[in-house]
Each structure stands twice: as structure tokens, then as C-alpha cells.
Design a protein around this motif. Structure first.
Motif, short mmCIF file in Angstrom:
data_model
loop_
_atom_site.label_atom_id
_atom_site.label_comp_id
_atom_site.label_asym_id
_atom_site.label_seq_id
_atom_site.Cartn_x
_atom_site.Cartn_y
_atom_site.Cartn_z
N HIS A 151 25.91 -20.29 -18.35
CA HIS A 151 26.49 -19.06 -18.89
C HIS A 151 27.35 -19.48 -20.08
N LEU B 98 27.41 -13.24 -24.70
CA LEU B 98 27.14 -13.97 -23.46
C LEU B 98 25.66 -14.33 -23.45
N MET C 238 36.09 -17.51 -20.08
CA MET C 238 35.49 -16.71 -19.02
C MET C 238 35.65 -17.44 -17.69
N ASP C 239 35.50 -16.65 -16.63
CA ASP C 239 35.51 -17.18 -15.28
C ASP C 239 34.73 -16.22 -14.39
N TYR C 240 34.29 -16.72 -13.24
CA TYR C 240 33.61 -15.86 -12.28
C TYR C 240 34.62 -15.05 -11.49
N THR C 241 34.17 -13.90 -11.00
CA THR C 241 35.00 -13.07 -10.12
C THR C 241 34.43 -13.15 -8.70
N TYR D 289 31.84 -11.49 -14.04
CA TYR D 289 32.59 -12.35 -14.95
C TYR D 289 33.82 -11.61 -15.46
N PHE E 195 35.99 -11.95 -19.05
CA PHE E 195 36.07 -12.58 -20.37
C PHE E 195 37.41 -12.28 -20.98
N LYS F 179 35.43 -6.98 -17.83
CA LYS F 179 34.92 -7.28 -16.50
C LYS F 179 33.44 -6.92 -16.54
N ASP G 251 27.36 -9.24 -12.51
CA ASP G 251 26.60 -10.48 -12.52
C ASP G 251 25.31 -10.36 -13.34
#
Length: 106
Positions: free
Chosen positions: A38, A53, A80-83, A88, A90, A99, A102
Motif C-alpha cells: 500500500h 493510494l 498512513m496506518d491501518y485501522t 486506513y 491518511f 478514513k 479497506d
């Protein structure tokens, strides 16, 4: 400390893939999870900048491109990070927080 002159020659590239969606793209970070890469960055078309993205497999095959932004506002993707729900989060310029699901959709 002496640096060997052939240090750069020792680096070998295992696989190189250029992901190009026909615009001026740049990347700021990436996450590797579940054999998918990603990549978050910015795409520029004339005077418009949007958060970009790219989701692709580890070989760079069949990349999916998602662009986020508001009309006539310059936006750039920085982190960015996963939730916990698999989406995600950003961060970007102009104090933007997105937000994303996926699937890459808002």
C-alpha cells in the motif's frame, strides 16, 4: 573510517517495477501487509494535487490507483496506518485526515 569505493556496486536489485498512472506521481510511505503493498503519495495534474493510494501485490502487478481530494485545493499524502476495521487513516497537507475503507473507497 574508509568507505570502500565499490560499496554501491554490491547492491543488487531483485525486482524493479515502475508504477505510472500517466500523471506526475510521488510516494511518501508504504505499508506491506498480507502480500500487498500500500503506497501513499501525491499525484499532480497541471495545477491540481491529490492524495494518491496505490495497492499492488509484491511484484507490482495489477496496481489499483485511488485519488482523494477536493476540487481546486492542493492536497498531498504524507502518512498512513491501518485501522482496527481493516481500513486506513491518511494524513496530508492542509491538516487533512481521511478514513478509507479497506477497498480504498471513502
Amino acid at each position: 573510517v574508509e568507505v570502500p569505493t565499490n560499496e554501491w556496486e554490491q547492491i543488487s536489485i531483485l525486482n524493479e517495477k515502475i508504477l505510472d498512472d500517466g500523471e506526475n506521481e510521488s510516494a511518501s510511505c508504504f505499508i506491506l501487509q498480507d502480500n500487498l503493498i500500500h503506497i501513499l503519495g501525491t499525484t499532480v495534474r497541471t495545477d491540481t494535487r491529490k492524495i494518491l493510494l496505490i495497492i499492488t501485490d509484491e511484484s507490482g502487478n495489477s496496481p489499483l490507483y485511488f485519488k482523494y481530494g477536493l476540487k481546486n485545493i492542493i492536497m498531498e499524502g504524507f502518512g498512513m496506518d491501518y485501522t482496527s476495521d481493516g481500513g486506513y487513516v491518511f494524513t496530508g497537507s492542509n491538516l487533512v485526515l481521511y478514513k478509507i475503507k479497506d477497498s480504498g473507497e471513502l
